[in-house]
Every structure is written in structure tokens, then in C-alpha cells.
Design a protein around this motif. Structure first.
Motif, short mmCIF file in Angstrom:
data_model
loop_
_atom_site.label_atom_id
_atom_site.label_comp_id
_atom_site.label_asym_id
_atom_site.label_seq_id
_atom_site.Cartn_x
_atom_site.Cartn_y
_atom_site.Cartn_z
N ASP A 58 12.04 -3.15 5.69
CA ASP A 58 11.11 -4.23 5.34
C ASP A 58 10.32 -3.88 4.08
O ASP A 58 9.79 -4.77 3.42
N PHE A 59 10.19 -2.59 3.80
CA PHE A 59 9.37 -2.18 2.66
C PHE A 59 10.24 -1.57 1.57
O PHE A 59 9.82 -0.68 0.83
N ASN A 60 11.47 -2.04 1.50
CA ASN A 60 12.39 -1.63 0.43
C ASN A 60 12.75 -0.15 0.45
O ASN A 60 13.11 0.39 -0.59
N LEU A 61 12.67 0.49 1.59
CA LEU A 61 13.05 1.90 1.63
C LEU A 61 14.53 2.09 1.97
O LEU A 61 15.04 3.20 1.97
N PRO A 79 -2.70 -6.47 -2.40
CA PRO A 79 -2.36 -5.09 -2.04
C PRO A 79 -2.19 -4.17 -3.23
O PRO A 79 -2.38 -2.97 -3.10
N PHE A 80 -1.83 -4.72 -4.37
CA PHE A 80 -1.58 -3.86 -5.52
C PHE A 80 -2.74 -3.89 -6.51
O PHE A 80 -2.61 -3.44 -7.63
N PHE A 135 -5.59 -3.81 7.50
CA PHE A 135 -5.45 -3.23 6.17
C PHE A 135 -6.82 -3.17 5.52
O PHE A 135 -7.49 -4.19 5.39
N CYS A 158 -4.14 0.65 8.51
CA CYS A 158 -3.59 1.04 7.22
C CYS A 158 -4.69 1.13 6.19
O CYS A 158 -5.17 0.11 5.68
N MET A 200 -5.39 1.72 2.66
CA MET A 200 -4.34 1.47 1.68
C MET A 200 -4.15 2.56 0.63
O MET A 200 -3.08 2.65 0.05
N ARG A 249 7.31 8.90 6.68
CA ARG A 249 7.65 8.96 5.27
C ARG A 249 6.65 9.85 4.54
O ARG A 249 5.46 9.86 4.89
N VAL A 286 6.77 3.22 -3.86
CA VAL A 286 7.74 2.32 -3.25
C VAL A 286 7.34 2.04 -1.81
O VAL A 286 7.05 2.95 -1.05
N GLY A 287 7.33 0.78 -1.47
CA GLY A 287 7.10 0.41 -0.08
C GLY A 287 5.71 0.69 0.42
O GLY A 287 5.49 0.81 1.62
N TRP A 288 4.74 0.79 -0.48
CA TRP A 288 3.37 1.05 -0.03
C TRP A 288 2.39 0.16 -0.79
O TRP A 288 2.53 0.04 -1.99
N PRO A 289 1.39 -0.45 -0.18
CA PRO A 289 1.18 -0.48 1.26
C PRO A 289 2.33 -1.21 1.97
O PRO A 289 3.03 -2.00 1.36
N PRO A 290 2.49 -0.94 3.25
CA PRO A 290 3.64 -1.52 3.96
C PRO A 290 3.45 -3.00 4.26
O PRO A 290 3.10 -3.42 5.34
N ILE A 291 3.71 -3.79 3.22
CA ILE A 291 3.63 -5.25 3.36
C ILE A 291 5.01 -5.80 3.11
O ILE A 291 5.68 -5.37 2.16
N ARG A 292 5.42 -6.75 3.91
CA ARG A 292 6.73 -7.32 3.68
C ARG A 292 6.73 -8.22 2.45
O ARG A 292 5.71 -8.78 2.09
#
Lengths: 584, 204
Positions: free
Chosen positions: A94-97, A363-364, A393, A418, A420, A502, B82-88
């Protein structure tokens, strides 16, 4: 009926006399009432008679990891299944891993089902790859097909949906949630035939393209049993009002955009339509919300138990005014635009609240960030004593705050915090957040799911291993000091089923300390930790019933195992692994 | 119960993973940022330009965003992990633009107010008021009269005066039916109707 019919069981050549008080048919009838798959697993272990009766009467099968078993094994054991739930990729996809084309393709399952489960009615998939061809195959192969639910799936386009709409004459549910879908056009909705009336659930909230509104309106009008309707952003308020007139019986509604300008008369009509929706339990959508229109909703909120505002950037006052009208709320999802003041309003207005999720709006950190802090969470905990599920969050937290929160709400079953910024300590004391999670696992004895964050040493994991005796799922990122941490968890949590890690300093010693444990778990994920290829090879060699898969990143040291996915399986190693997945 | 197993081979590198006390960031640990209490273990997303050599130095390499490259130096700026924070991904809309509503311009929102029987009109700035009771009290004061009690069913009960407004479509509407914010954005002018004229409005 002979009450004491003795049966001979000719297992493996031995003749064992077993007193069976029920003929098989009666046993099957009784077992048909057992729904929970955990209970059914227990039933099947009692004796061979019960195993057989259970397998013949099983109509729904749940497969938590599609690679843990093969479709052939499933159909052989359960011949009468009508409903299948399948989960595919590891959750961190789900988080592109997880790289694309990893697998979990539904295709091989459908081929086998097409041969053996002609009466298949329901298919619920999560994190699987589904192609348009598969959807078409599904639509054409199962004449009684009723319910399709796709959550976090990928690989298909709206063409596949068109095939479902065109061919599934008995469809009751089409639930397309949060998928990575190639949205070519909205014309799929117009593929439902004009004489098609059986739909009860329609969810296309996250599709992007316009659907033909007239076709939607006609569909909604003629499907008198429609219970759940979740439309996408492109449906305007005016169109929504028309849909509500067609379907006042809705129990679950997902609105489109709540923004388009309304005249005063249109507003009054909208309010009147909501007034007629007396059965609404679940409300979502409200994307791009103009708060001045929210009062139109108020009449419909009296019976709401679940309010999903995670697409609506509301301010604290707007939320507060809305919540006054939602006295029965049990589940609430919001964005952190509501800030701590909004959370205080939740604490004041929602005494029955059981679940709260607060998502980050930024989030970013592309804009000026506010969001929520520990105070908001504390305020909720004082007002909502029944809270047992939280996903939160935030950008700052303290150990003392978490201790207060769990003291107020000791019944947490799911605690997902979470913070962040990775590795962030208690912002007041500058200490690690170990004591926070100590409080959580000590106080919340019913805890089943935990996600940790912030600056954490091995101490956190010692506490988890020592106290979290009901823990089933643990998610860890950027935490821990050494192997000892992971060893504590593997050694101490008897009910652990899923462990995902992770960017932690856990290496081979930690990985290998869980040898036997992994067979009682669904899966283990470790990425960007300190595990090496040799460690993984060793595990694979010692435990042949586990699949140990490694994905390597280009350019990295060959001995490092960048991404490790370990899971139990009776199907043996994957036959469809792409080149970047090495099965050891 | 731990099985007794021998972990053969040097490659398992158990020294690197041995039990240790102390917080992450203490000696002997893999490369860390210079910050004492906050350890950053960030891996940049694939599309951020990165220094390959810095990446291969350690497992959990720290990579600053394009430009610096050397993992050993100052803590990385907001490099995306990558993949952080864990948001879809479907949630990754940027809401911060939406969150704060754009304020209207500083100028007031003046509308004409007429009262039946009064010789001249007045003007009020709707922005000054926060709610209907605020506005109505001000009007009562301005024109020296009283308005009755508002209810959704009955309109204004208890007085011969009824406040109305003309909306954007040119219709005359009863003040109080729509939310306040909606009212001030659609109200073009106010009229306080009196007695015989009110007919159906004040006493439904």
C-alpha cells in the motif's frame, strides 16, 4: 433415528469404533450455522467425521494469504463454496514498498473456480492483481454471480467493470474501493441493462471519470433494494439531490463533491431530500466541501453510526457544528484540518464513539502544517470512554499523554499511532517514546493490533513481549536498537500472526530466533533491516514449510537482503514469482 | 523455546547485530546523522537524485535530497522517505490548499435596507454581524421597532414586522431560513415588511 449409531472409522487401515450420535446430514445442518472461519477450523480438527461434515457444509472460505494455499487444494477440500475472500500482497505494498508485477494474480484462482465452483456468488479481493480479462472471465463463467468487492487491487480498467455490468444478471454488489484502476471512461455504468434491478450496493467513489448521470439516475430508480450508494467527486450537489429522491431508503451514502454553488431554492430542496433519508447509518464523501452547505445534511444525521470525513477538509468549528447532530456516532474518520479544537468537539459530542481515525491532510508538509497534537487525543480520551480503535497521525506526542489516554480508555483493541517524523522523541522530555507503548500494552490487555512510532529503543519491544499477550498484528518502523528487540516480540507474543518491520536494526539473530514461530504466523515482512542473504538461506533450509522470499534493490550490496517476506504455505514455493523475487 | 542452532558462516555478521545497550546513535552503530537524539534513517524515493556511493555504504543509508549526497554530513532536509508516512496513495491529495478558506476581500458587504413607511433607506454592512440574532437586533435598533420570534414553521410570530431579503435570483425570501453564511452571500437587499403587506409570510 437411531440415537446411538456406532460408526466404524476405517482410518489408515485401523478400525476404530466411534459412537456418533448424529447422522452426517444432521451434523452438516448444525455446522452450516457456524459462520466464523476460526470456529470452523476448530470444528474440522475434532475428528474425521467432523472434518468431513465441515468441509461439505462450508460455503465461505477466507484465505488471508493467497500464496499459503493453492486453488486446487481449496476446491478439493471445500466442494460447495459460494463465497471466497482472498488477500494477496503484503500490506506494505500500500505504501509502494513492493515493486509492481509482484504477483497475487487472481487469474489462476478463477480458472480453477470456473471448473469447480460453478455456483460461485461472491468474490472479495484485497491487494490482488486483477486484469480486465479476469473480470470478463468472471462475468461470463458464473451465472449466479452476485457480489464483487475489490479493495486496493490493481491491474484492471473500467473495461473490466463494463464486462461485469453487462453480463452479471444477478449482481447485488459492485464495490470498487480505493484501487489502482485505469479509469478510461465512465461509460461502464451505462452497461447495466435497462431491465437490471437487483443492485443493492454500488460504490464507485474513487473513480475519476464522469459517469452518465441519466443512466445512474435510472439505475438508482429501478433498483428498489439499493442500500449502499457511494458516488464519485464528479456528481454535483444538484445531481445528488435527484439521486436522494430516487433512493430515500439508503442506509449508506457517499456523496460527491459538496461544493458546487446552489441557489437558495436548490439548497432548500437538498435539505428536504436529506430530511427524507431516515435510514442513513453511514455517510462519507463530502470531498471539496463548502461548509455553508453542511447544514443541509443535519436532518439525515440522527441515526449515523459511521461518519467518514477523511476526504473533507473541515475546520474545527464546522466539525463541531456537524457533530451536534450526530449523537449516535460510533465510528469517525477525520482529517487533521480539524486540529485539536475539532478533537475537543469530538470529545464533547460523541460519548458513544468506539473508533477514531485522524488522517494527515498534508503528510509531506508542502504547506504550513498545523494538524493535531497530543492535546487533541487526550481530549478525545476524556470524552469517549468507549474508544477501542484508534489510528492517529500527528507530529508531536509525549509519553505522559499516551499514559493518560490509555488510562481513560483501557479497552483499546487497535492502537495505531503514527508520529510522522521518524525517530522523534517525546517533544517535552526529549526521551524515547518507550514508556508510552509500555503504558499501552500494560493497560490495554485486549490489544490485538499495535503500530508504534517515534524514537524507540529495545525497551519498547521488551514491554511488548512481556505484556501484549493478545497481540496479533504489529507494525514497526525506524525503531529498536538491536536484535534483542525483535527477539523479545517473537519470544513473548503467543498470538502474533502478522509482523511487519521496516528500517530497523534487526538482523539475522533476530530473524532466526523466530524459527518455529513463523509457522504459527501468517507472515513476516522485514525491509531495510540488517538481515543478510545467508541468514535468509539458513531460515529457508531449516524450515521447509515456510516460503522465504527476498527482493533485492539494484546497486545494493549483494549480501544484504533488502526486502524479506516469510510466510507459511502448504502450496510450496511460488511458481509465478517474477525475476526480482528470489525464493530461497 | 529457542532451538540450539549454530549459525554457521561469517556472512551472518552477528557482531553487527549483537545485543547492545544504549540508544541508537551510540558508537559502533551504522552511520548516523549528527543529531544526538534524533536518528534519521531515510532512504530517498527512487526519483530523487541520489548519491549511489552513499547508498551502498550501509543498509539503512541516509540520503539527503538532491545536491548534498554524502550521508555522513548534516541531517537530511525533508527528503522523502519511500512509503512514509504510511498513507495510501488515494489519500495523498494535497488538502492544505483547501483547508483554509479564502477570505473575501476586505471591503464590507453593504446592502440597502428599506422599512415600510420609513421616509428613507439605510445601509448595513452584513459582514459586521455574525448571526441572524445579531443582524435583527441591529435592525430593530436602527428603525426602532421589534421583530417577533423566528420559527421554521411559523416565520416571525408576535409582531407586525417581518424581515425579508431579495436573493440573487430576484426572489423575496424570509430572513432566517438558510444558513447565515449562505444568506450573506446571496442577500442583495433587505426589506422590513409591515402589517397588512406581510400577508402570508409572517403568519403561515
Amino acid at each position: 433415528m437411531d440415537p446411538m449409531r456406532k460408526k466404524d472409522c476405517h482410518d489408515s487401515g485401523e478400525s476404530v469404533r466411534v459412537a456418533s450420535t448424529f447422522p452426517d446430514e444432521v451434523l452438516e445442518r448444525v455446522l452450516a450455522l457456524v459462520k466464523s472461519h476460526k470456529d470452523r477450523s476448530s470444528v474440522s480438527l475434532v475428528c474425521k467425521d467432523w472434518y468431513d461434515a465441515e468441509r461439505w457444509s462450508r460455503t465461505h472460505v477466507f484465505i488471508g494469504n493467497c500464496y499459503s494455499v493453492s486453488p486446487e487444494i481449496v476446491v478439493r477440500r471445500f466442494p460447495n463454496v459460494r463465497s471466497v475472500t482472498l488477500k494477496g500482497k503484503p500490506r506494505f505494498s500500500d505504501f509502494n514498498l513492493v515493486p509492481p508485477n509482484w504477483g497475487a494474480d487472481i487469474r489462476c484462482w478463477l480458472v480453477v473456480f470456473g471448473a469447480k465452483y460453478r455456483c460461485l456468488e461472491e468474490l472479495r479481493l484485497k491487494r490482488m492483481t486483477v486484469s480486465d480479462e479476469s473480470l470478463e472471465f468472471l462475468a461470463l463463467s458464473f451465472p449466479n454471480f452476485k457480489a464483487l468487492s475489490l479493495l486496493s487491487c490493481d491491474g484492471f480498467s473500467t473495461d473490466g467493470l463494463a464486462a461485469i455490468a453487462s453480463h452479471c444478471k444477478n449482481l447485488t454488489e459492485l464495490n470498487i474501493q480505493e484501487n489502482d484502476i485505469y479509469d478510461k471512461s465512465g461509460s461502464w455504468l451505462s452497461c447495466f441493462p435497462e431491465n437490471f434491478t437487483s443492485l443493492e450496493v454500488l460504490n464507485f467513489a474513487y473513480l475519476h471519470n464522469d459517469v452518465n448521470f441519466e443512466a445512474l439516475e435510472r439505475l438508482v430508480s429501478r433498483c428498489k433494494s439499493l442500500n449502499v450508494l457511494k458516488v464519485n467527486k464528479n456528481i454535483t450537489l444538484e445531481q445528488l439531490q435527484r439521486l436522494l429522491i430516487c433512493a430515500p431508503q439508503l442506509a449508506e451514502l457517499g456523496t460527491g463533491s459538496f461544493l458546487h454553488e446552489l441557489t437558495d431554492r436548490q439548497y432548500s430542496e437538498l435539505k428536504r431530500s436529506f430530511n427524507n433519508c431516515n435510514n442513513l447509518n453511514v455517510l462519507s464523501g463530502l470531498s471539496e466541501v463548502a461548509a455553508i452547505y453542511l447544514p443541509a445534511l443535519y436532518p439525515a444525521c440522527t441515526n449515523l453510526t459511521f461518519l467518514n470525513l477523511s476526504d473533507a477538509a473541515l475546520q474545527s468549528e464546522e466539525l463541531a457544528k456537524l457533530l451536534v447532530h450526530c449523537p449516535r456516532l460510533q465510528r469517525l474518520w477525520v482529517l487533521d484540518t480539524v486540529e485539536d479544537k475539532g478533537l475537543e468537539a469530538i470529545g464533547s459530542n460523541c460519548p458513544l464513539l468506539e473508533e477514531l481515525r485522524v488522517f494527515p491532510s498534508d503528510p509531506f508538509e508542502e504547506g504550513i502544517v498545523h494538524g493535531v497534537t497530543e492535546s487533541g487525543f487526550i481530549a478525545v480520551s476524556y470524552g469517549c470512554r468507549r474508544l477501542h480503535y484508534v489510528l492517529y497521525f500527528c507530529r508531536q506526542m509525549t509519553n505522559a499523554a499516551v499514559a493518560t489516554i490509555v488510562q481513560n480508555c483501557p479497552d483499546f483493541t487497535h492502537f495505531r499511532l503514527c508520529i510522522m517524523n521518524p525517530c522523534q522523541p517525546d517533544y517535552l522530555s526529549n526521551e524515547p517514546m518507550d514508556e508510552a507503548f509500555c503504558a499501552v500494552v500494560k493497560t490495554c490487555t485486549k490489544l490485538r493490533r499495535l503500530a508504534v512510532s517515534g524514537l524507540l529503543t529495545d525497551l519498547t519491544f521488551e514491554y511488548i513481549g512481556k505484556y501484549a499477550k493478545n497481540l496479533e498484528t504489529l507494525s514497526v518502523a525506524f525503531a529498536g536498537s538491536s536484535d534483542w528487540g525483535m527477539q523479545c516480540v517473537l519470544g513473548g507474543c503467543p498470538k502474533l500472526r502478522k509482523l511487519e518491520i521496516r528500517d530497523c536494526p534487526f538482523g539475522n539473530a533476530a530473524l532466526l530466533s523466530g524459527f518455529e514461530k513463523y509457522e504459527s504466523m501468517r507472515s513476516l515482512w522485514m525491509s531495510d533491516c540488517k538481515v543478510t542473504m545467508n541468514g535468509c538461506r539458513f531460515l529457508a533450509k531449516e524450515m521447509p514449510r515456510l516460503n522465504v522470499e527476498v527482493m533485492k534493490e539494484d546497486g545494493n550490496d549483494d549480501s544484504q537482503a533488502d526486502k524479506v517476506y516469510v510466510y507459511r504455505s502448504v502450496a510450496g514455493p511460488r511458481r509465478d514469482a517474477p525475476p526480482f523475487v528470489l525464493t530461497l | 523455546m529457542a532451538r540450539a542452532v549454530s549459525y554457521g558462516g561469517d556472512d551472518l555478521n552477528l557482531e553487527a547485530t549483537e545485543l547492545r545497550l544504549g540508544l541508537p546513535g551510540s558508537d559502533g552503530h551504522e552511520k548516523q546523522s549528527s543529531s544526538a537524539t534524533v536518528r534519521s534513517n531515510k532512504r530517498a524515493s527512487p526519483d530523487v537524485a541520489e548519491d549511489q556511493s552513499a547508498r551502498t555504504k550501509s543498509n539503512n543509508s541516509i540520503v539527503s535530497d538532491a545536491g548534498n549526497g554524502d550521508g555522513d554530513s548534516a541531517p537530511p532536509a525533508k527528503a522523502q522517505v519511500v512509503g512514509w508516512p504510511p498513507i495510501r496513495s488515494f489519500r495523498r491529495n494535497s488538502f492544505h490548499g483547501q483547508a483554509k478558506k479564502t477570505e473575501g476581500d476586505g471591503a464590507g458587504m453593504y446592502v440597502k435596507v428599506s422599512m415600510d413607511g420609513a421616509p428613507y433607506l439605510r445601509k448595513v454592512d452584513l459582514k459586521v454581524y455574525k448571526s441572524y440574532p445579531d443582524l435583527l437586533k441591529a435592525l430593530e435598533h436602527m428603525f426602532k421597532f421589534t421583530i417577533g420570534e423566528y420559527s421554521e414553521r411559523e416565520g416571525y410570530d408576535g409582531s407586525e414586522y417581518v424581515p425579508t431579503y431579495e436573493d440573487k435570483e430576484g426572489d423575496w425570501m424570509l430572513v432566517g431560513d438558510v444558513p447565515w453564511d449562505m444568506f450573506i452571500s446571496s442577500c442583495k437587499r433587505l426589506r422590513i415588511m409591515k402589517g397588512s403587506e406581510t400577508g402570508g409570510l409572517g403568519c403561515l
